[in-house]
Enzyme design. Structure first.
Site, PDB file in Angstrom:
ATOM      1  N   GLY A  48       0.805  -1.208   0.000  1.00  0.00           N
ATOM      2  CA  GLY A  48       0.000   0.000   0.000  1.00  0.00           C
ATOM      3  C   GLY A  48       0.840   1.261   0.000  1.00  0.00           C
ATOM      4  O   GLY A  48       1.901   1.315   0.629  1.00  0.00           O
ATOM      5  N   ASP A  60       6.291   6.687   2.202  1.00  0.00           N
ATOM      6  CA  ASP A  60       6.886   6.428   0.887  1.00  0.00           C
ATOM      7  C   ASP A  60       7.379   7.711   0.228  1.00  0.00           C
ATOM      8  O   ASP A  60       7.877   7.668  -0.894  1.00  0.00           O
ATOM      9  CB  ASP A  60       5.855   5.785  -0.054  1.00  0.00           C
ATOM     10  CG  ASP A  60       5.320   4.464   0.463  1.00  0.00           C
ATOM     11  OD1 ASP A  60       5.992   3.860   1.315  1.00  0.00           O
ATOM     12  OD2 ASP A  60       4.233   4.051   0.025  1.00  0.00           O
ATOM     13  N   GLN A  64      11.781  13.443   0.661  1.00  0.00           N
ATOM     14  CA  GLN A  64      12.276  14.482  -0.250  1.00  0.00           C
ATOM     15  C   GLN A  64      13.718  14.226  -0.665  1.00  0.00           C
ATOM     16  O   GLN A  64      14.537  13.762   0.111  1.00  0.00           O
ATOM     17  CB  GLN A  64      12.150  15.852   0.416  1.00  0.00           C
ATOM     18  CG  GLN A  64      12.467  17.032  -0.488  1.00  0.00           C
ATOM     19  CD  GLN A  64      12.277  18.362   0.232  1.00  0.00           C
ATOM     20  OE1 GLN A  64      11.856  18.403   1.378  1.00  0.00           O
ATOM     21  NE2 GLN A  64      12.622  19.452  -0.438  1.00  0.00           N
ATOM     22  N   CYS A  71       9.514  20.730  -1.001  1.00  0.00           N
ATOM     23  CA  CYS A  71       8.829  20.181   0.165  1.00  0.00           C
ATOM     24  C   CYS A  71       7.323  20.407   0.070  1.00  0.00           C
ATOM     25  O   CYS A  71       6.527  19.620   0.595  1.00  0.00           O
ATOM     26  CB  CYS A  71       9.386  20.779   1.445  1.00  0.00           C
ATOM     27  SG  CYS A  71       9.259  22.584   1.544  1.00  0.00           S
ATOM     28  N   GLU A  82      10.670   0.473  -3.971  1.00  0.00           N
ATOM     29  CA  GLU A  82       9.351   1.017  -4.283  1.00  0.00           C
ATOM     30  C   GLU A  82       9.500   2.327  -5.061  1.00  0.00           C
ATOM     31  O   GLU A  82      10.263   3.205  -4.656  1.00  0.00           O
ATOM     32  CB  GLU A  82       8.575   1.249  -2.985  1.00  0.00           C
ATOM     33  CG  GLU A  82       7.150   1.670  -3.177  1.00  0.00           C
ATOM     34  CD  GLU A  82       6.429   1.750  -1.832  1.00  0.00           C
ATOM     35  OE1 GLU A  82       5.322   1.216  -1.724  1.00  0.00           O
ATOM     36  OE2 GLU A  82       6.989   2.354  -0.892  1.00  0.00           O
ATOM     37  N   LYS A 140     -12.862  18.058  11.020  1.00  0.00           N
ATOM     38  CA  LYS A 140     -13.910  17.818  10.030  1.00  0.00           C
ATOM     39  C   LYS A 140     -13.315  17.699   8.633  1.00  0.00           C
ATOM     40  O   LYS A 140     -13.710  16.843   7.837  1.00  0.00           O
ATOM     41  CB  LYS A 140     -14.934  18.952  10.076  1.00  0.00           C
ATOM     42  CG  LYS A 140     -16.141  18.729   9.185  1.00  0.00           C
ATOM     43  CD  LYS A 140     -17.174  19.827   9.371  1.00  0.00           C
ATOM     44  CE  LYS A 140     -18.393  19.578   8.488  1.00  0.00           C
ATOM     45  NZ  LYS A 140     -19.418  20.644   8.676  1.00  0.00           N
ATOM     46  N   HIS A 166       9.320  25.796   5.383  1.00  0.00           N
ATOM     47  CA  HIS A 166       9.318  24.383   5.002  1.00  0.00           C
ATOM     48  C   HIS A 166       7.899  23.860   5.166  1.00  0.00           C
ATOM     49  O   HIS A 166       7.230  24.169   6.158  1.00  0.00           O
ATOM     50  CB  HIS A 166      10.290  23.625   5.914  1.00  0.00           C
ATOM     51  CG  HIS A 166      10.435  22.168   5.608  1.00  0.00           C
ATOM     52  ND1 HIS A 166      10.968  21.703   4.429  1.00  0.00           N
ATOM     53  CD2 HIS A 166      10.126  21.073   6.344  1.00  0.00           C
ATOM     54  CE1 HIS A 166      10.993  20.377   4.455  1.00  0.00           C
ATOM     55  NE2 HIS A 166      10.471  19.979   5.601  1.00  0.00           N
ATOM     56  N   ASN A 206       7.126  15.747   8.538  1.00  0.00           N
ATOM     57  CA  ASN A 206       8.181  16.392   7.765  1.00  0.00           C
ATOM     58  C   ASN A 206       8.440  15.543   6.525  1.00  0.00           C
ATOM     59  O   ASN A 206       8.766  14.359   6.635  1.00  0.00           O
ATOM     60  CB  ASN A 206       9.450  16.476   8.623  1.00  0.00           C
ATOM     61  CG  ASN A 206      10.582  17.227   7.946  1.00  0.00           C
ATOM     62  OD1 ASN A 206      10.597  17.390   6.734  1.00  0.00           O
ATOM     63  ND2 ASN A 206      11.534  17.676   8.730  1.00  0.00           N
ATOM     64  N   TRP A 220      10.822  15.228   4.725  1.00  0.00           N
ATOM     65  CA  TRP A 220      12.164  14.652   4.648  1.00  0.00           C
ATOM     66  C   TRP A 220      12.198  13.223   5.188  1.00  0.00           C
ATOM     67  O   TRP A 220      13.127  12.469   4.922  1.00  0.00           O
ATOM     68  CB  TRP A 220      13.157  15.511   5.429  1.00  0.00           C
ATOM     69  CG  TRP A 220      13.430  16.840   4.797  1.00  0.00           C
ATOM     70  CD1 TRP A 220      13.055  17.256   3.556  1.00  0.00           C
ATOM     71  CD2 TRP A 220      14.152  17.929   5.379  1.00  0.00           C
ATOM     72  NE1 TRP A 220      13.491  18.535   3.323  1.00  0.00           N
ATOM     73  CE2 TRP A 220      14.170  18.982   4.429  1.00  0.00           C
ATOM     74  CE3 TRP A 220      14.769  18.136   6.598  1.00  0.00           C
ATOM     75  CZ2 TRP A 220      14.781  20.199   4.657  1.00  0.00           C
ATOM     76  CZ3 TRP A 220      15.386  19.362   6.848  1.00  0.00           C
ATOM     77  CH2 TRP A 220      15.397  20.376   5.881  1.00  0.00           C
ATOM     78  N   GLU A 257      12.323  15.824  13.691  1.00  0.00           N
ATOM     79  CA  GLU A 257      11.010  15.964  14.290  1.00  0.00           C
ATOM     80  C   GLU A 257      11.028  16.941  15.468  1.00  0.00           C
ATOM     81  O   GLU A 257      12.068  17.177  16.088  1.00  0.00           O
ATOM     82  CB  GLU A 257      10.503  14.605  14.788  1.00  0.00           C
ATOM     83  CG  GLU A 257      10.414  13.530  13.711  1.00  0.00           C
ATOM     84  CD  GLU A 257       9.940  12.202  14.270  1.00  0.00           C
ATOM     85  OE1 GLU A 257       9.558  12.161  15.467  1.00  0.00           O
ATOM     86  OE2 GLU A 257       9.964  11.207  13.532  1.00  0.00           O
ATOM     87  N   ASP A 272       7.876  12.394  20.093  1.00  0.00           N
ATOM     88  CA  ASP A 272       8.091  10.955  20.252  1.00  0.00           C
ATOM     89  C   ASP A 272       8.770  10.647  21.586  1.00  0.00           C
ATOM     90  O   ASP A 272       9.801  11.231  21.928  1.00  0.00           O
ATOM     91  CB  ASP A 272       8.958  10.423  19.112  1.00  0.00           C
ATOM     92  CG  ASP A 272       8.228  10.458  17.781  1.00  0.00           C
ATOM     93  OD1 ASP A 272       7.098  10.952  17.739  1.00  0.00           O
ATOM     94  OD2 ASP A 272       8.811   9.998  16.775  1.00  0.00           O
ATOM     95  N   GLU A 327       7.378  11.995  11.416  1.00  0.00           N
ATOM     96  CA  GLU A 327       6.015  12.315  11.847  1.00  0.00           C
ATOM     97  C   GLU A 327       5.981  12.477  13.363  1.00  0.00           C
ATOM     98  O   GLU A 327       6.636  11.731  14.091  1.00  0.00           O
ATOM     99  CB  GLU A 327       5.067  11.200  11.411  1.00  0.00           C
ATOM    100  CG  GLU A 327       3.607  11.574  11.477  1.00  0.00           C
ATOM    101  CD  GLU A 327       2.736  10.565  10.751  1.00  0.00           C
ATOM    102  OE1 GLU A 327       2.014  10.954   9.818  1.00  0.00           O
ATOM    103  OE2 GLU A 327       2.796   9.367  11.101  1.00  0.00           O
TER     104      GLU A 327
END
Length: 435
Positions: A84, A89, A92, A98, A168, A223, A254, A278, A280, A284, A291, A315
């Site tokens: 998927g 995937d 940059q 970006c 990929e 929403k 960015h 991001n 890239w 983060e 995180d 992320e």
């Protein structure tokens, strides 16, 4: 949406799309298979012309050593999509695009829209002929864009966008199709995510300045995400042209994609969280709710697992309060009724007008604005109030210029354009009009 409905939407989209540059994918692939050769696109050749004109021009440092290679030359058993198409995937490469990467990452959140753009059943095995095709919306019409799979590389690695999965290639080939539509890869440097989001959906982008954010913006974001809209954001600063990293590892100038917005229950009450990515694929936010930060100890193990807060993939989560404090601008691309996954928009009326501003014909001189106003194109829009709703209705208006990005290499810059919305009330009983 059922598979039958999805297939029907795909067939309808194929029928409605123009053949970009009059290239027919099926005819070209059949010809290559018959002649037992791989497709080489004569309209977007694997040469420096397709790379760029300045930073990636023929004699530039960045273009030196570039080789165009097919995926089969880069790895064994390449695949178009692995498990998927997802936002991870989209990593940059050497282009300053970006804004485009954030848009493609957002695109993966809605599989129906993504399916319309990328034709997910393409592959490197069944009737493979080195040719791929995509759909990109251009000025009111979907265009089917054909590309060969020769990609720019340096030292055996992709020069531009790449997937975390080395085998990929859907994101790299989509970037190439977008570069072809816009003239060359370098023409993709610099831009706003709303532009690409419109080109991948046929939607209409709107912008919110976060220092003037409406009180219900978090609800608007939730929403919008629930109905498949694409969201992106950025930090705007004055002075300088290059991206700059803050102490909290946020990149100024960015584009980030916004991939989720949730309310979570903590030991100290409910918290509004926003998830950003991001393009890239790394670097983060390091503040609260980043995180593995201490704030996650306030959340139940089930919620923590559901929100997936520890992957090092570019992320991250942050509170909505921190988001609007640190970011400057939010773009939301509102989808139009012909998008497969937005059945709640079927009641919308959608129309478009095309024309040219010409001095003395459809526009006056720029130094006599008030006197020439009446010669500008004007359109009447009737707003029908929803009698079963809250007595209100919505209208979205967008204005765009054609061919601006493709003309970058000629030095042409966008013109200053805009429109006015004037309110008129018509009394049917008295047959009078008042502005």
């Amino acid at each position: 949406m059922s598979q039958n409905n999805l297939a029907g939407n795909r067939l309808q989209a194929d029928t409605m799309a123009n053949k970009c540059l009059n290239q027919d994918y099926e005819a070209l692939r059949s010809q290559c298979l018959m002649q037992r050769r791989l497709f080489c696109d004569p309209l977007f050749p694997a040469t420096s012309k397709s790379l760029g004109y300045n930073e990636f021009g023929p004699n530039s440092v960045k273009a030196k050593g570039v080789e165009w290679k097919r995926p089969g030359d880069l790895c064994l058993r390449p695949q178009f999509i692995i498990s998927g198409a997802t936002r991870t995937d989209v990593c940059q490469g050497a282009l300053g695009n970006c804004w485009l990467m954030a848009s493609i990452a957002s695109l993966t959140l809605d599989k129906d829209i993504l399916t319309r753009v990328i034709y997910p059943k393409q592959n490197f095995t069944d009737k493979y002929a080195g040719i791929f095709h995509f759909q990109i919306w251009q000025y009111g019409k979907w265009e089917e864009v054909v590309v060969d799979d020769r990609l720019p590389t340096k030292n055996g690695k992709l020069l531009f966008v790449k997937s975390a999965e080395q085998k990929e290639f859907w994101s790299a080939l989509l970037e190439k199709a977008y570069a072809k539509v816009n003239g060359c890869y370098e023409n993709l440097c610099g831009g706003f995510p709303g532009e690409a989001q419109e080109d991948f959906t046929g939607g209409i982008a709107e912008c919110f300045l976060l220092n003037k954010a409406p009180s219900n913006l978090f609800d608007i974001m939730k929403k919008a995400l629930s109905r498949g809209s694409l969201l992106s954001t950025s930090i705007i600063v004055n002075g300088g042209e290059k991206e700059k990293l803050t102490q909290e590892q946020l990149m100024e100038k960015h584009a980030y994609s916004i991939t989720d917005a949730k309310e979570v229950q903590t030991s100290e009450g409910r918290v509004e969280l926003v998830r950003l990515r991001n393009p890239w694929g790394h670097i983060e936010w390091t503040g609260a709710w980043s995180d593995c930060s201490k704030e996650w100890s306030q959340v139940s193990p089930e919620d923590k697992a559901m929100l997936d807060c520890s992957a090092d993939d570019g992320e991250f989560w942050m509170t909505y309060a921190d988001y609007i404090k640190r970011y400057s601008k939010l773009d939301i691309c509102n989808l139009t009724p012909d998008v497969p996954s937005v059945d709640n928009l079927r009641s919308w009326n959608f129309c478009q007008f095309e024309g040219t501003w010409k001095v003395g014909a459809t526009a006056g001189g720029c130094f006599n604005f008030l006197a020439s106003f009446a010669t500008n194109p004007q359109f009447w829009v009737k707003l029908d109030i929803d009698s079963e709703g809250d007595g209100k209705c919505s209208v979205l208006v967008a204005l765009m210029q054609k061919g601006v990005r493709k003309a970058k290499q000629t030095g042409l810059k966008p013109c200053a354009i805009g429109f006015f919305i004037l309110r008129f009330q018509i009394s049917i009983r008295e047959s009078k009009m008042s502005a």
